[in-house]
Design a protein around this motif. Structure first.
Motif, PDB file in Angstrom:
ATOM      1  N   LEU A  67       0.841  -1.195   0.000  1.00 50.54           N
ATOM      2  CA  LEU A  67       0.000   0.000   0.000  1.00 50.54           C
ATOM      3  C   LEU A  67       0.881   1.252   0.000  1.00 50.54           C
ATOM      4  N   GLY A  68       0.536   2.224  -0.825  1.00 53.55           N
ATOM      5  CA  GLY A  68       1.305   3.460  -0.877  1.00 53.55           C
ATOM      6  C   GLY A  68       2.657   3.316  -1.535  1.00 53.55           C
ATOM      7  N   CYS A  69       2.869   2.261  -2.319  1.00 47.89           N
ATOM      8  CA  CYS A  69       4.147   2.052  -3.017  1.00 47.89           C
ATOM      9  C   CYS A  69       4.084   2.743  -4.371  1.00 47.89           C
ATOM     10  N   GLU A  70       4.230   4.059  -4.376  1.00 49.69           N
ATOM     11  CA  GLU A  70       4.010   4.824  -5.597  1.00 49.69           C
ATOM     12  C   GLU A  70       5.105   4.612  -6.632  1.00 49.69           C
ATOM     13  N   ASN A  71       6.260   4.060  -6.255  1.00 49.82           N
ATOM     14  CA  ASN A  71       7.329   3.799  -7.226  1.00 49.82           C
ATOM     15  C   ASN A  71       7.253   2.399  -7.830  1.00 49.82           C
ATOM     16  N   LEU A  72       6.342   1.579  -7.356  1.00 51.05           N
ATOM     17  CA  LEU A  72       6.275   0.190  -7.797  1.00 51.05           C
ATOM     18  C   LEU A  72       5.916   0.109  -9.276  1.00 51.05           C
ATOM     19  N   ARG A  73       6.739  -0.623 -10.020  1.00 44.85           N
ATOM     20  CA  ARG A  73       6.510  -0.744 -11.465  1.00 44.85           C
ATOM     21  C   ARG A  73       6.322  -2.181 -11.915  1.00 44.85           C
ATOM     22  N   ALA A  74       6.775  -3.124 -11.139  1.00 43.22           N
ATOM     23  CA  ALA A  74       6.587  -4.516 -11.560  1.00 43.22           C
ATOM     24  C   ALA A  74       6.716  -5.438 -10.359  1.00 43.22           C
ATOM     25  N   ILE A  75       5.986  -6.526 -10.427  1.00 40.44           N
ATOM     26  CA  ILE A  75       6.119  -7.623  -9.462  1.00 40.44           C
ATOM     27  C   ILE A  75       6.390  -8.878 -10.272  1.00 40.44           C
ATOM     28  N   ILE A  76       7.502  -9.516  -9.975  1.00 41.93           N
ATOM     29  CA  ILE A  76       7.858 -10.761 -10.658  1.00 41.93           C
ATOM     30  C   ILE A  76       7.515 -11.895  -9.702  1.00 41.93           C
ATOM     31  N   TRP A  77       6.527 -12.682 -10.076  1.00 37.03           N
ATOM     32  CA  TRP A  77       6.009 -13.714  -9.197  1.00 37.03           C
ATOM     33  C   TRP A  77       6.811 -14.999  -9.354  1.00 37.03           C
ATOM     34  N   GLY A  78       6.901 -15.759  -8.288  1.00 40.43           N
ATOM     35  CA  GLY A  78       7.497 -17.075  -8.378  1.00 40.43           C
ATOM     36  C   GLY A  78       6.508 -18.058  -8.978  1.00 40.43           C
ATOM     37  N   SER A  79       6.909 -19.302  -9.058  1.00 47.50           N
ATOM     38  CA  SER A  79       6.029 -20.315  -9.638  1.00 47.50           C
ATOM     39  C   SER A  79       4.894 -20.627  -8.672  1.00 47.50           C
ATOM     40  N   SER A  80       3.789 -21.115  -9.218  1.00 50.80           N
ATOM     41  CA  SER A  80       2.626 -21.435  -8.386  1.00 50.80           C
ATOM     42  C   SER A  80       2.932 -22.559  -7.412  1.00 50.80           C
ATOM     43  N   ASP A  81       3.932 -23.381  -7.721  1.00 50.48           N
ATOM     44  CA  ASP A  81       4.312 -24.459  -6.807  1.00 50.48           C
ATOM     45  C   ASP A  81       4.991 -23.907  -5.563  1.00 50.48           C
ATOM     46  N   GLU A  82       5.638 -22.750  -5.689  1.00 50.12           N
ATOM     47  CA  GLU A  82       6.371 -22.170  -4.571  1.00 50.12           C
ATOM     48  C   GLU A  82       5.547 -21.164  -3.786  1.00 50.12           C
ATOM     49  N   LEU A  83       4.605 -20.488  -4.452  1.00 53.09           N
ATOM     50  CA  LEU A  83       3.823 -19.453  -3.796  1.00 53.09           C
ATOM     51  C   LEU A  83       2.465 -19.984  -3.342  1.00 53.09           C
ATOM     52  N   LYS A  84       2.081 -19.605  -2.131  1.00 56.86           N
ATOM     53  CA  LYS A  84       0.768 -19.959  -1.612  1.00 56.86           C
ATOM     54  C   LYS A  84       0.032 -18.703  -1.160  1.00 56.86           C
ATOM     55  N   LEU A  85       0.202 -17.638  -1.914  1.00 56.30           N
ATOM     56  CA  LEU A  85      -0.410 -16.369  -1.547  1.00 56.30           C
ATOM     57  C   LEU A  85      -1.931 -16.493  -1.447  1.00 56.30           C
ATOM     58  N   GLU A  86      -2.483 -15.905  -0.393  1.00 56.12           N
ATOM     59  CA  GLU A  86      -3.925 -15.866  -0.207  1.00 56.12           C
ATOM     60  C   GLU A  86      -4.466 -14.445  -0.302  1.00 56.12           C
ATOM     61  N   GLU A  87      -3.621 -13.467  -0.024  1.00 58.01           N
ATOM     62  CA  GLU A  87      -4.094 -12.087  -0.034  1.00 58.01           C
ATOM     63  C   GLU A  87      -2.972 -11.179  -0.523  1.00 58.01           C
ATOM     64  N   VAL A  88      -3.251 -10.397  -1.564  1.00 59.70           N
ATOM     65  CA  VAL A  88      -2.307  -9.426  -2.105  1.00 59.70           C
ATOM     66  C   VAL A  88      -3.019  -8.082  -2.166  1.00 59.70           C
ATOM     67  N   CYS A  89      -2.476  -7.072  -1.493  1.00 62.09           N
ATOM     68  CA  CYS A  89      -3.070  -5.737  -1.468  1.00 62.09           C
ATOM     69  C   CYS A  89      -2.064  -4.730  -2.005  1.00 62.09           C
ATOM     70  N   ILE A  90      -2.467  -3.979  -3.021  1.00 66.74           N
ATOM     71  CA  ILE A  90      -1.573  -3.041  -3.703  1.00 66.74           C
ATOM     72  C   ILE A  90      -2.285  -1.701  -3.863  1.00 66.74           C
ATOM     73  N   ASP A  91      -1.557  -0.622  -3.598  1.00 71.43           N
ATOM     74  CA  ASP A  91      -2.060   0.719  -3.878  1.00 71.43           C
ATOM     75  C   ASP A  91      -0.858   1.588  -4.232  1.00 71.43           C
ATOM     76  N   THR A  92      -0.783   2.052  -5.478  1.00 67.94           N
ATOM     77  CA  THR A  92       0.408   2.776  -5.937  1.00 67.94           C
ATOM     78  C   THR A  92       0.137   4.267  -6.139  1.00 67.94           C
ATOM     79  N   ARG A  93      -0.917   4.787  -5.565  1.00 64.73           N
ATOM     80  CA  ARG A  93      -1.179   6.213  -5.702  1.00 64.73           C
ATOM     81  C   ARG A  93      -0.211   7.027  -4.851  1.00 64.73           C
ATOM     82  N   ALA A  94       0.077   8.242  -5.295  1.00 60.72           N
ATOM     83  CA  ALA A  94       0.996   9.118  -4.575  1.00 60.72           C
ATOM     84  C   ALA A  94       0.325   9.708  -3.350  1.00 60.72           C
ATOM     85  N   LYS A  95       1.158   9.954  -2.319  1.00 56.28           N
ATOM     86  CA  LYS A  95       0.712  10.649  -1.113  1.00 56.28           C
ATOM     87  C   LYS A  95      -0.494   9.980  -0.474  1.00 56.28           C
ATOM     88  N   ARG A  96      -0.491   8.675  -0.523  1.00 55.95           N
ATOM     89  CA  ARG A  96      -1.612   7.936   0.057  1.00 55.95           C
ATOM     90  C   ARG A  96      -1.332   7.673   1.523  1.00 55.95           C
TER      91      ARG A  96
END
Length: 1064
Positions: A652-681
């Motif tokens: 949240l509030g990562c206004e410089n974020l330009r890319a996320i490189i994900w691992g393989s589905s066998d390695e990742l067990k993500l259940e919740e991903v929250c992203i907000d890249t707006r400035a001054k948040r």
């Protein structure tokens, strides 16, 4: 490729010989210079560039007079792209066009997750470079810091026979290199025409000649950094010699890596004065490192330097003193002999010494005291003792009152020389800038009394002794100016945790580096670590006992680098704020007794400067919070590795974020991903509760200020899961507006499967002069300007686009893995509003979309463009709701090549205030089997709601288009409307027709096929409109008697106005 032996002994001679080769070898265009066994190449090339500029200034026509001369220093190699940019800058190409192209392409590559080192040249820029140099006589001098020869053709630089171009280059990294790779290098050069070289061995250079070359290397280092102009190259050369001396003697003798201390040595020895800036020491630390693949050659060079009476260093080995005994200039001394006899000349040398390194044989018991020679050292600035034994009660360095750096490695207490230890004067500790203790169990030197004396200490390193709990309690109120603190790999743990630990960082406002690697028994970080307002690097490698990486008030916002390696502490530590390069490639743990780290949560929320991150080998890590950080690319393949239980990721509030490189589905067990890249948040947004979404395998909540980040989300949804499953939830909002408060803060989100308008009486009523006009159909008293509420219930796969997100127009294109393709493939509900883009939704397979809500988009021409051949476009679509589209000419454009199943589920078509709308939907299907309501108001240019597409079923021309479930038609203020459908419209289930302001209307739908006994449709419209309708007859199911008698409005259009009246 030919070779040519230079045979010169200095920079000037080598320059003249190389220029002579260029002058005479006119058939050769590319020249490589290998230096003196790799050494000295850079200053020679710099000298060539300066000489050629001098020749050009004199304007003497010759083979060496070039129109354009550029010098490219890529010794700190980054990529071909960076090299091409430097060429463009040297050629002074237009910054607003050419140089802006680099920024644009680099930004694109950021969003595509392209590694910095893999970025290639830009063809369009290569073309401009070629056109710029095509008619010029051109020379390029180039330092290549990569491992491979560069093909300059790709950069737009042609060095063929028909071009008057010359290239002079050398392999040169940011290091001082000595090698014997001459044959290996020459064998791999494919584009070079002449290989020039010289030798460093075989007594080719005298000591003075080597020093002259080294001085030129130092001058080249200074010249490389414009902000270092004014720095004395002689000082830089001394730093080089100091590093050479340590690499030959102390580093080799101890096997310990002390190279990270180089900036400290230079400062504490006095080579660089204390008023020297950190930028200078850090820059030199990156530049000054000796590399030599041949130990014998390295030894030969160093031992020859030691024969020089002016040599500043002295090395004493087991077999005696290896230096000229008459040398009066020795200031840096390394002793590896334990049987040293102190003579008068030795005493004089020790008295002048500014740095002393003592490394006794570590294979033997450290029973040899350095007292015998330390008592003669009164001017030391740097003292390192390795495997020495002396009295800890009265150490031999107490008389060194100017001592600034004290390092003790594997030293032990000598009981035989205790003496009058209680009366020892520890005043020498007051001058210390750096104290480094490694595997030396000496608690007293870090007593509270002694730490009170260390008022000037800037750096404290403790390895293999105290744990952080033991030392932290003593830090409170002491060492206020500490900048670097390392307490790593402790061998003792605290029996109880001191209450003072939580106050140890209250006054550490200058602390920049904190390394607690290997503190396995530490359960929590000091609570007041947030008070270290200057902290830039935090390393917790091997801190297995940490339950959470978090402090109550958050880690300092100044933090730039963070490392937590569950595999254990790094073998080397660095003084810079960048993480070690060895972290770039994950390695398996090598220690057999590796324990699982307990850490379940890492919170770096609010670390607004955080750029470098490494997390690895944490099997219990569940949550990672990077909210507010400055990370541009989050790589879950290299930066966050081997975290099999990671379930929650917050950005949240990562206004410089330009890319996320994900691992393989066998390695990742993500259940919740929250992203907000707006400035001054504002940070700390409410997060969705997992308890409310237990039925979802993955939840994605994202607010994207730049639509290009949708490429990364596509990879998550596509690469990890291939196609969207029912147990995946996502809510993506593309907007740059900070006013919008939704997105990831949706605590009340629930699973909502219903698509379409609400069943309750929820309506919009527009302000209008006719707002009091009400319907008289049935028992309702509803204003004629009523308009259904838009669909409000989001699906589990929802995308919203509002305001003006960056790159929205280009990203809506369906090509590639973009936001547009993500929307086409996966969105079930779509809300577009208040967007200034003129781009329509992408063309493609809209096979999941259930409802579409578009409003207040003033530049939008078309919502949906044509569909490719045999696409299943819109076959799940249930609701289209559009309002306030000032420029829209249609909802779905003609030219469709869709499948006959398209629109089979469309139930509601609601259009409002689209003044330029000419038609709504093209007809390429045989029927609209599910359409129930048609509600259109304030669309002044609308002539037909449904028009024939370029291709359509031929039978509908004669038989008409069936609308078997259409029950309600509400049309208002459509003055140009002639008929609802361009071809006959069959609507046997009609119940209500409400029409106002449609004075051009000539046909109503046909009721053919209506069930007998069904109540006739109720009609409300102006009398003159009803009277003007055209009918096909009773037999065709199209006759006024088949409808209820119409209810007429009390408002009528004035048929004719007299000329000259006010209203006319």
């Amino acid at each position: 490729m030919e070779r040519w032996y230079i045979g010169e002994r200095d920079v000037d001679g080598a320059r003249k010989e190389i220029l002579e080769r260029i002058r005479h070898e006119s058939d050769k265009k590319v020249f490589y210079f290998n230096g003196w066994s790799g050494f000295g190449a850079a200053p020679v090339l710099r000298s060539i560039e300066q000489e050629l500029r001098s020749i050009k200034a004199k304007k003497n026509p010759s083979r060496l007079c070039f129109d354009t001369i550029i010098y490219i220093d890529c010794s700190a190699w980054e990529s071909r792209r960076v090299m091409q940019r430097k060429i463009a800058e040297e050629l002074k190409l237009d910054p607003e066009t050419v140089l802006a192209t680099f920024d644009k392409q680099d930004e694109e590559d950021d969003f595509n997750g392209v590694d910095l080192g893999s970025r290639d040249v830009i063809p369009s820029v290569s073309q401009v470079i070629y056109q710029t140099l095509d008619k010029r006589k051109f020379v390029m001098v180039f330092l290549n810091g990569s491992d491979d020869e560069v093909d300059l053709h790709k950069f737009g630089i042609i060095a063929d026979d028909y071009c008057d171009h010359v290239i002079v280059w050398a392999f040169k990294r940011r290091s001082l290199t000595i090698h014997e790779h001459r044959d290996e290098i020459s064998s791999k050069l494919r584009y070079t025409h002449l290989f020039l070289y010289d030798y460093l061995s075989d007594n080719q250079l005298s000591t003075s000649e080597f020093h002259a070359l080294l001085h030129e290397e130092a001058a080249n280092i200074v010249a490389r950094h414009p902000w270092m102009q004014g720095v004395d190259p002689t000082m830089v050369m001394e730093c080089c010699l100091y590093e050479l001396f340590l690499q030959y003697s102390f580093h080799r003798a101890t096997g310990f890596d002390w190279v990270a201390h180089s900036p400290n040595y230079w400062m504490c020895d006095g080579i660089i004065k204390r008023d020297g800036t950190r930028e200078i020491t850090d820059a030199l630390h990156q530049e000054i490192h000796w590399e030599c693949d041949d130990t014998s050659l390295f030894d030969e060079v160093f031992e020859k330097l030691m024969e020089d009476p002016e040599a500043p260093f002295l090395v004493v080995k087991k077999d005696g003193i290896s230096y000229s005994r008459e040398s009066p200039c020795c200031r840096w001394i390394c002793m590896t002999s334990k049987n040293l006899t102190i003579q008068e000349d030795t005493k004089a040398i020790l008295e002048r010494a500014s740095s002393l390194f003592v490394a006794l044989d570590k294979s033997e018991n450290p029973q040899d005291s350095p007292n015998v020679f330390l008592k003669h050292c009164c001017n030391l600035g740097v003292l390192i003792l390795s495997h020495c034994s002396f009295s800890f009660m009265s150490p031999p360095f107490l008389q060194c009152e100017g001592l600034r750096f004290l390092g003790l490695d594997h030293c032990t207490h000598d009981n035989r020389s205790e003496g009058a230890g209680n009366n020892a004067n520890w005043v020498c500790l007051q001058s210390l800038w750096v104290l480094d203790l490694r595997y030396t169990e000496w608690d007293a030197i870090l007593s509270e009394e002694n730490m009170d004396i260390m008022t000037n200490l800037r750096e404290l390193n403790i390895e293999g002794f105290m744990c952080c709990q033991l030392i932290s309690g003593r830090l409170q109120g002491r060492l206020r100016y500490l900048q670097k603190l390392r307490i790593i790999k402790p061998t003792h743990k605290a029996e109880t945790t001191s209450k003072d630990c939580n106050n140890s960082f209250v006054d550490k406002i200058d602390l920049e580096i904190l390394d607690l690697s290997g503190n396995r028994d530490m359960e929590n970080l000091p609570a007041n670590l947030s008070m270290a307002k200057s902290l830039q690097m935090l390393i917790l490698d091997g801190c297995d006992g940490l339950e959470n990486v978090a402090v109550p008030d958050g880690l300092p916002s100044s933090l730039r680098s963070f490392s937590f390696d569950g595999y254990g502490p790094a073998t080397k530590w660095m003084s810079s704020f960048k993480l070690p390069q060895e972290f770039s490639e994950p390695k398996q743990p090598h220690d057999a007794d590796k324990r699982d780290a307990k850490t379940s949560k890492i919170s770096l929320q609010g670390c607004t400067q955080l750029e470098n991150l490494f997390v690895r080998g944490l099997p219990n890590l569940v949550e990672l919070d990077l909210s507010g950080s400055a990370i541009k690319v989050l790589d879950l393949k290299t930066m966050v590795v081997d975290v099999p239980e990671l379930k929650r990721l917050f950005l949240l509030g990562c206004e410089n974020l330009r890319a996320i490189i994900w691992g393989s589905s066998d390695e990742l067990k993500l259940e919740e991903v929250c992203i907000d890249t707006r400035a001054k948040r504002t940070l700390g947004l409410t997060r969705p509760s997992l308890a409310q979404h237990k039925h979802f395998r993955l939840q994605l909540h994202a607010v994207l200020a730049d639509a290009r980040l949708g490429r990364s989300l596509f990879r998550l949804l596509y690469d990890q899961y291939y196609s969207i499953a029912r147990d995946i939830y996502f809510n993506i909002h593309v907007t740059s507006s900070v006013e919008y408060g939704g997105g990831v803060g949706l605590e009340t989100t629930i699973k909502e499967k219903t698509a379409g308008p609400s069943d309750g009486p929820q309506h919009h009523v527009l302000a209008s002069p006719y707002g009091d006009v009400t319907t008289k159909i049935g028992n309702n008293n509803v204003p004629m300007l009523v308009f259904p509420q838009p669909p409000a219930q989001r699906s589990d796969h929802h995308i919203e686009i509002s305001n003006e997100s960056r790159s929205l127009g280009t990203e809506l294109g369906a090509g590639g893995r973009t936001l547009g393709w993500l929307t086409i493939r996966y969105a079930e509900s779509l809300h577009v509003h208040d967007a200034a883009t003129s781009s329509s939704m992408p063309s493609g397979y809209w096979d999941r979309l259930m409802w579409c809500h578009v409003e207040r988009c003033p530049n939008l021409d078309t919502i949906f463009p044509g569909i490719p051949a045999e696409a299943f476009g819109g076959h799940q679509l249930q609701t289209i709701w559009a309002s306030d589209l000032q420029m829209a000419r249609c909802i779905w454009s003609q030219g469709v090549r869709g499948h006959y199943a398209s629109f089979q589920n469309l139930q509601h078509l609601h259009l409002r205030s689209c003044p330029r709308l000419q038609f709504a939907l093209p007809v390429w299907v045989p029927s609209f089997p599910s359409l129930k309501t048609l509600h259109i108001i304030h669309c002044g240019d609308l002539t037909h709601v449904f028009v024939l597409d370029e291709k359509y079923p031929e039978e509908i021309v004669a038989r008409g288009v069936p609308f078997p479930k259409l029950t309600t038609i509400h049309l208002h203020d459509l003055p140009k409307l002639r008929q609802i459908s361009e071809v006959k419209m069959l609507a046997p289930a009609l119940k209500t027709i409400r029409i106002r302001g449609c004075f051009g209307l000539r046909r109503l739908p046909v009721l053919q096929g209506r069930e007998p006994g069904v109540k006739r449709p109720a009609v409300e419209m102006e009398k003159d409109v009803w009277d003007a309708l055209e009918w096909d007859g009773l037999a065709a199911g199209h006759h006024p008697s088949l409808f209820e008698p119409p209810v007429h409005s009390r408002y009528y259009r004035m048929r004719r106005l007299l000329r000259g009246t006010v209203l006319r």
